[in-house]
Design an enzyme around this catalytic site. Structure first.
Site, PDB file in Angstrom:
ATOM      1  N   ARG A 130      51.320  49.366  49.489  1.00 52.57           N
ATOM      2  CA  ARG A 130      50.587  49.346  48.213  1.00 52.57           C
ATOM      3  C   ARG A 130      49.097  49.582  48.453  1.00 52.57           C
ATOM      4  O   ARG A 130      48.455  50.374  47.753  1.00 52.57           O
ATOM      5  CB  ARG A 130      50.850  47.999  47.539  1.00 52.57           C
ATOM      6  N   TYR A 172      39.906  47.650  46.661  1.00 54.53           N
ATOM      7  CA  TYR A 172      40.372  48.856  47.345  1.00 54.53           C
ATOM      8  C   TYR A 172      39.251  49.883  47.438  1.00 54.53           C
ATOM      9  O   TYR A 172      39.132  50.594  48.428  1.00 54.53           O
ATOM     10  CB  TYR A 172      41.567  49.474  46.608  1.00 54.53           C
ATOM     11  N   LYS A 180      53.800  41.390  37.735  1.00 53.61           N
ATOM     12  CA  LYS A 180      53.045  40.158  37.852  1.00 53.61           C
ATOM     13  C   LYS A 180      52.325  39.871  36.531  1.00 53.61           C
ATOM     14  O   LYS A 180      51.741  40.763  35.930  1.00 53.61           O
ATOM     15  CB  LYS A 180      52.032  40.338  38.988  1.00 53.61           C
ATOM     16  N   HIS A 205      46.852  46.055  37.772  1.00 47.47           N
ATOM     17  CA  HIS A 205      45.839  45.002  37.846  1.00 47.47           C
ATOM     18  C   HIS A 205      45.296  44.724  36.450  1.00 47.47           C
ATOM     19  O   HIS A 205      44.957  45.646  35.723  1.00 47.47           O
ATOM     20  CB  HIS A 205      44.675  45.435  38.744  1.00 47.47           C
TER      21      HIS A 205
END
Length: 174
Positions: A121, A154, A55, A145
């Site tokens: 994930r 998280y 991404k 990220h």
């Protein structure tokens, strides 16, 4: 996770390995379907997977367990090119197909909760953070990220680790 993977191996070993790899690599499903054999560094120390179709161009290397590397070698049967997991037409799986595989295998494993690839994930991220052994900045890199604030989501769900780490930091017994 263990029940999902074990049941899937019994039903269809290729899908079991697929779900195990998806889970242990922490890859997004859109990244996962693009992983090629050439992206694997199975003889490294530790073995690694290069996630290229990440991404926002955040390509990364993720470590994988030696046992998973051995299973992937067996799965590939000497194949040097192509997608890591291919359809019977030697094309990559679509993201929708992988989503269906995960959902259907979870149902077959008797898991009532909704299971989808991104949940795998979430699970590996939580496990890494709960262990107290992997700093949040390393989990950030593992997940690809760009911002630490994304990874901190998280950490906020990881209350058990907070309690364990608090007790350890304060010199208490566990």
């Amino acid at each position: 996770m263990q029940r999902l993977i074990q049941t899937t191996y019994r039903i269809q070993s290729k899908y079991g390995l697929m779900i195990k790899t998806l889970f242990q690599s922490g890859a997004r499903v859109a990244e996962f379907v693009h992983i090629r054999v050439e992206d694997l560094l199975l003889d490294g120390d530790p073995p690694q997977m290069h996630i290229i179709h990440a991404k926002r161009g955040a390509d990364r290397y993720v470590p994988i367990l030696p046992a998973l590397a051995d299973e992937l070698r067996t799965h590939l049967q000497g194949r040097q090119t192509g997608f890591l997991f291919e359809s019977n037409r030697h094309t990559r799986y679509s993201t929708r197909t992988v989503q269906s595989i995960v959902t259907n295998c979870a149902r077959a494993a008797g898991i009532q909760k909704r299971v989808y690839p991104h949940l795998l994930r979430h699970s590996i991220a939580t496990i890494l953070l709960d262990s107290g052994l992997v700093p949040i900045d390393q989990v950030q890199k593992f997940l690809g990220h760009l911002n630490l604030s994304t990874t901190q989501i998280y950490a906020e769900t990881s209350l058990r680790a907070l309690g364990d780490n608090y007790v350890r930091a304060m010199g208490g017994k566990q």
